[in-house]
Design a protein around this motif. Structure first.
Motif, short mmCIF file in Angstrom:
data_model
loop_
_atom_site.label_atom_id
_atom_site.label_comp_id
_atom_site.label_asym_id
_atom_site.label_seq_id
_atom_site.Cartn_x
_atom_site.Cartn_y
_atom_site.Cartn_z
N VAL A 102 0.88 -1.36 -0.07
CA VAL A 102 0.10 -0.03 -0.06
C VAL A 102 0.82 1.26 -0.06
O VAL A 102 0.49 2.08 -0.80
N LEU A 103 1.89 1.30 0.84
CA LEU A 103 2.76 2.39 1.19
C LEU A 103 3.40 2.49 -0.51
O LEU A 103 3.64 3.54 -0.76
N GLU B 246 -3.50 -3.93 -3.56
CA GLU B 246 -2.82 -3.07 -2.49
C GLU B 246 -1.86 -2.04 -3.25
O GLU B 246 -1.92 -0.98 -2.62
N PHE B 247 -1.14 -2.27 -4.42
CA PHE B 247 -0.86 -1.13 -4.82
C PHE B 247 -1.69 -0.17 -5.35
O PHE B 247 -1.54 0.95 -5.47
N VAL B 248 -2.81 -0.56 -6.13
CA VAL B 248 -3.92 0.30 -6.55
C VAL B 248 -4.51 0.81 -5.44
O VAL B 248 -4.71 2.32 -5.44
N LEU B 249 -4.77 0.31 -4.06
CA LEU B 249 -5.24 0.97 -3.00
C LEU B 249 -4.35 2.05 -2.31
O LEU B 249 -4.62 3.29 -2.36
N ALA C 246 -5.09 6.10 -2.68
CA ALA C 246 -4.98 6.87 -1.44
C ALA C 246 -4.15 7.93 -1.70
O ALA C 246 -4.61 9.25 -1.35
N ALA C 247 -3.32 8.12 -2.45
CA ALA C 247 -2.43 9.25 -2.92
C ALA C 247 -3.17 10.06 -3.75
O ALA C 247 -3.10 11.36 -3.59
N TYR C 248 -4.18 9.59 -4.57
CA TYR C 248 -4.87 10.54 -5.47
C TYR C 248 -6.12 11.47 -4.69
O TYR C 248 -6.08 12.45 -4.86
N LEU D 109 -6.77 3.27 4.94
CA LEU D 109 -7.15 4.20 5.54
C LEU D 109 -6.15 5.09 6.44
O LEU D 109 -6.27 6.26 6.64
N ILE D 110 -5.28 4.42 7.06
CA ILE D 110 -4.19 4.87 8.02
C ILE D 110 -3.35 5.71 7.04
O ILE D 110 -3.10 6.81 7.58
N VAL D 111 -3.12 5.36 5.86
CA VAL D 111 -2.22 6.33 4.90
C VAL D 111 -2.97 7.58 4.70
O VAL D 111 -2.31 8.62 4.55
N ILE D 112 -4.25 7.33 4.10
CA ILE D 112 -5.02 8.57 3.86
C ILE D 112 -5.11 9.47 5.02
O ILE D 112 -4.86 10.68 4.86
#
Length: 353
Positions: free
Chosen positions: A54-55, A201-204, A208-210, A257-260
């Protein structure tokens, strides 16, 4: 203008690496001394891989979203990615192979064919049993990283009207496979790799970055707390196996969600982060690559000592914790004196990207 450096994202990279280390401590304890580590408390540590993915998706989109549709940026993009992954990986892999040939560190390595060696060095997907017994066990995750870089490169290389149909078609296959609508042959390793759940997970992370870049989140605290709550539920589920779900759902979504939440907070105000945690995040790749070797060697050496270190449960767990910390520290040393100089030599700007 370059994107703001997000220290919390670096911290998460370090924490993800630590989770993997503790999960592997249990694995190595079982292999070398036939014991569990801390009652398998860190059985969920494999979720560090989900967090990493995800990161990675977040970082790629956050840093390179302006490069999408600009073929002239492709060379710089791949140069940075190549520099970030391969030099240290090749050095560690070569060292392990030499140790296997000279000191029988991994005797199975001698039985591998030239094709398997080439795949290992190129990070071409192959059986994880082969990787763990003869090369670097964690390298299977790097294969997914490289594939993600290639797919992101498609977005950079082609105009959106050409790249989007390719990406959407591929992701449709991944998602339908994830839902069980499409079934691919289980014995076809490459097809299973291309349409693996892990790609989601890469897409997620990219999504998140978007969301963060478009400032659609006015207050990241509810998302951050919500992600931590769901992650905690997934940890409990890993201990008691209440429900059986893909790690994409159990850990990928909470990590997103944590990253966003955290990134949205840090973009709006400066957050003081302890320097050593940022450093651990910077060193996470080195820690990730080398921890297994150091822990494996330390447990083997300690198990051969004349006094019974591993017979007493309390002492055994304390020793396991110390071994884990030493392995992390060794990774940090390798980052400072090998990885960082390597990156500086090949591409100065890629040192902490």
């Amino acid at each position: 203008m370059s994107a703001k450096r997000l220290n919390l994202i670096q911290v998460f990279r370090g924490l993800a690496a630590v989770l993997v280390v503790f999960a592997h401590t249990d694995l190595i304890y079982n292999q070398n001394v036939n014991q569990d580590f801390l009652f398998k408390m860190f059985l969920f540590g494999g979720s560090g891989v989900d967090f990493f993915f995800v990161l990675s998706g977040f970082i790629m989109f956050y840093i390179h979203y302006k490069d999408i549709g600009h073929p002239d940026k492709l060379g710089t993009f791949f140069s940075k990615r190549f520099t970030r992954i391969y030099p240290l990986y090749w050095l560690i892999l070569t060292s392990k192979i030499l140790a296997s040939f000279l000191f029988s560190y991994e005797p199975n390595t001698n039985a591998r064919g030239i094709g398997e060696f080439i795949k290992a060095f190129l990070l071409f997907p192959q059986d994880r049993t082969i990787l763990s017994s003869s090369f670097l066990g964690v390298s299977w995750t790097l294969s997914f990283e490289m594939f993600f870089y290639l797919m992101f490169g498609v977005l950079i290389c082609l105009k959106p009207k050409f790249s989007f149909p390719i990406i959407v078609g591929w992701l449709s296959g991944v998602f339908l496979h994830f839902l069980g609508v499409i079934q691919f042959p289980q014995d076809n390793l490459l097809i299973q790799f291309l349409f693996s759940d892990y790609n989601l997970e890469f897409v997620l992370g990219s999504l998140a970055a978007y969301v963060v870049l478009n400032k659609k989140v006015s207050n990241g605290i509810p998302l951050l707390y919500g992600g931590l709550f769901l992650y905690t539920l997934s940890v409990i589920n890993s201990w008691y196996t209440i429900i059986q779900l893909s790690s994409v759902v159990l850990f990928g979504i909470p990590c997103t969600l944590i990253v966003i939440g955290s990134a949205s907070l840090e973009l709006r105000k400066n957050i003081n982060v302890p320097v050593f945690l940022v450093f651990l995040g910077n060193a996470s790749y080195s820690v990730y690559l080398v921890h297994g070797f150091f822990m494996n060697q330390m447990t083997k050496i300690l198990s051969k000592l004349p006094f019974p270190l591993f017979e007493n449960l309390v002492v055994s767990n304390i020793v396991g914790f110390i071994i884990s910390i030493i392995a992390i520290m060794c990774g940090c040393v390798i980052y400072s004196y090998i990885e960082k100089p390597l990156l500086t030599y090949f591409k100065p700007k890629a040192v902490t990207t």
